[in-house]
Design a protein around this motif. Structure first.
Motif, PDB file in Angstrom:
ATOM      1  N   GLU A  33       9.767   1.214   4.446  1.00 60.17           N
ATOM      2  CA  GLU A  33       9.943   1.326   2.992  1.00 60.17           C
ATOM      3  C   GLU A  33       8.866   2.205   2.355  1.00 60.17           C
ATOM      4  N   GLU A  34       7.668   2.199   2.912  1.00 62.36           N
ATOM      5  CA  GLU A  34       6.594   3.030   2.358  1.00 62.36           C
ATOM      6  C   GLU A  34       6.904   4.512   2.537  1.00 62.36           C
ATOM      7  N   LYS A  36       9.938   5.753   2.774  1.00 60.42           N
ATOM      8  CA  LYS A  36      11.006   6.069   1.828  1.00 60.42           C
ATOM      9  C   LYS A  36      10.464   6.294   0.418  1.00 60.42           C
ATOM     10  N   GLU A  37       9.551   5.396   0.000  1.00 60.06           N
ATOM     11  CA  GLU A  37       8.999   5.501  -1.353  1.00 60.06           C
ATOM     12  C   GLU A  37       8.218   6.805  -1.525  1.00 60.06           C
ATOM     13  N   ALA A  38       7.456   7.171  -0.498  1.00 58.99           N
ATOM     14  CA  ALA A  38       6.684   8.412  -0.563  1.00 58.99           C
ATOM     15  C   ALA A  38       7.617   9.616  -0.651  1.00 58.99           C
ATOM     16  N   TYR A  39       8.720   9.556   0.095  1.00 56.53           N
ATOM     17  CA  TYR A  39       9.665  10.672   0.068  1.00 56.53           C
ATOM     18  C   TYR A  39      10.344  10.779  -1.293  1.00 56.53           C
ATOM     19  N   PHE A  40      10.736   9.616  -1.842  1.00 53.92           N
ATOM     20  CA  PHE A  40      11.365   9.617  -3.173  1.00 53.92           C
ATOM     21  C   PHE A  40      10.406  10.149  -4.239  1.00 53.92           C
ATOM     22  N   ASN A  41       9.138   9.789  -4.130  1.00 54.40           N
ATOM     23  CA  ASN A  41       8.139  10.275  -5.090  1.00 54.40           C
ATOM     24  C   ASN A  41       8.000  11.797  -5.006  1.00 54.40           C
ATOM     25  N   GLU A  79      11.019  13.321  -6.608  1.00 53.26           N
ATOM     26  CA  GLU A  79      10.954  13.186  -8.068  1.00 53.26           C
ATOM     27  C   GLU A  79      10.010  14.227  -8.657  1.00 53.26           C
TER      28      GLU A  79
END
Length: 426
Positions: A258-259, A261-266, A269
């Motif tokens: 999940e970390e 994924k979150e880094a990639y989404f950031n 964005e």
């Protein structure tokens, strides 16, 4: 009655000439009382001095006597008009030149045997109206009233030399006496010299204005080219991300951390937010500046907020818009770049209109120690000869449009506020 008039006729002619040259310029507050009191005082002083010096032989000192009238014109211009001393002297010399041409033509009329006072009044009125049409109404077009010493020197030199020779010619001194025909010829040459000098001056000012307009057009073209480049960079960045996205979506589905994924989404964005730097304020010049500075802030982790209506900037030259906002935002970017705390790397730009006043406000945090001189912060860069002109440029442009700037540094927040009246911009 005519003897009394002769004592004040010259100063009245000069005041009338000065009044014509005052028409295109911005007036000081309480203009009418200033003009009336100053003119009245000069008329009374002229009457008193001429009464005391009546029938006296002035010799060479007559030049100084007439020079006092020129100084009176300079003082009248400075007291009544919102100009500096150099511009006041420029206007006064032009006014004296106009009066001198009228005087020359009147002397030619008298030399040819004329003697009607009505005709003399018509001569002065006709010359003044002609000069107003040819010179006065063109002298301060677009509120461009700046005068340089380089432009002032030849005008003042030639006019004063011609004026001195004229004073000596009418002084009655034996050395300067001439036959009637020679005096008429001299007056023709004298008038043509004054006319020619004013003609050259006005044409030089018109050429300078055309050059400034051409510079503005070139600046606009360069800014449009820069806008295209900036937009193209944004489009290329988005196209690359879209091209990569179809390959990365499959990899994203297979991600279990999940970390990650979150880094990639950031990251996605952040890249997509670059598109927000494309703005449309209603003013193309302002759009270029905000796109440029906004893109820089996005790429350097600087928080950027902007609320601006550029449609009210139509009265400003393109290069002035670029200078004001470019310098203000560059200073803010420099200040926040030096801040170590990321949450304080914030720049806020707000532009609104209140009560027919354009309000431009730029705020940012700062950490360095600030020192002020004449109400403006001194540059923190070591090379003060090459830097520190940004704030001075902003103040100069604001004052050019009748506005003011204020600077406040309190609680580690720097605030630059620019106020420009819009009442006469419609």
């Amino acid at each position: 009655m005519m003897e009394q008039w002769e004592k004040i006729s010259y100063i009245v002619q000069l005041i009338a000439a000065c009044a014509l040259f005052m028409v295109p310029y911005k007036k000081r507050t309480k203009f009418v009382p200033r003009a009336v009191l100053c003119s009245g005082a000069f008329v009374l002083v002229s009457y008193a001095v001429n009464s005391m010096l009546e029938n006296r032989n002035f010799s060479i000192w007559i030049v100084l006597y007439w020079a006092a009238f020129l100084l009176a014109c300079v003082l009248l211009m400075y007291v009544c008009l919102d100009v500096n001393a150099l511009e006041a002297a420029y206007c006064a010399i032009c006014a004296c030149a106009m009066q001198h041409v009228a005087f020359d033509i009147n002397e030619i009329y008298l030399g040819l045997g004329g003697g009607s006072y009505l005709v003399q009044v018509i001569v002065y009125a006709a010359v003044y109206l002609l000069f107003y049409h040819l010179f006065v109404r063109k002298i301060n077009q677009n509120d461009e009233s700046r005068v340089s010493l380089e432009a002032m020197f030849p005008l003042a030199t030639i006019i004063i030399i011609v004026w001195i020779l004229s004073v000596l010619e009418t002084s009655g001194l034996e050395y300067f006496r001439a036959e009637a025909g020679s005096r008429i010829f001299y007056r023709i040459i004298d008038a043509l010299c004054c006319f020619y000098v004013l003609w050259v001056q006005i044409n030089q000012r018109e050429k300078m204005m055309l050059k400034q307009e051409l510079d503005g057009i070139n600046t606009a073209w360069m800014m449009q080219k820069e806008q295209y480049v900036i937009k193209q960079e944004i489009i290329d960045s988005i196209n690359r991300k879209c091209h990569d996205l179809k390959h990365q979506l499959q990899a994203l589905r297979q991600m279990t951390n999940e970390e990650d994924k979150e880094a990639y989404f950031n990251e996605m964005e952040h890249d997509i937010m670059i598109y927000d730097t494309a703005v449309n304020t209603g003013n193309k010049a302002l759009d270029v500046i905000l796109m440029d500075k906004g893109l820089y802030c996005k790429n350097h982790d600087i928080q950027w907020t902007c609320m601006a209506d550029g449609s009210c900037l139509g009265f400003m030259r393109i290069e002035d818009i670029y200078a004001v906002f470019g310098n203000a935002l560059d200073n803010a970017i420099t200040a926040v770049t030096a801040i170590s705390e990321p949450e304080k790397r914030v720049i806020s730009l707000k532009m609104i209109t209140q009560n027919n006043i354009l309000v431009i406000q730029v705020q940012n945090y700062y950490e360095t120690s600030l020192h002020f001189e004449q109400g403006l912060p001194v540059t923190t860069k070591h090379d003060r000869q090459e830097h520190g002109y940004g704030m001075k440029s902003i103040r100069h442009i604001a004052e050019k449009y009748g506005g003011t700037i204020t600077v406040d540094a309190k609680d580690q927040i720097f605030t630059l506020q620019i106020l420009i009246p819009l009442e006469q911009r419609a």
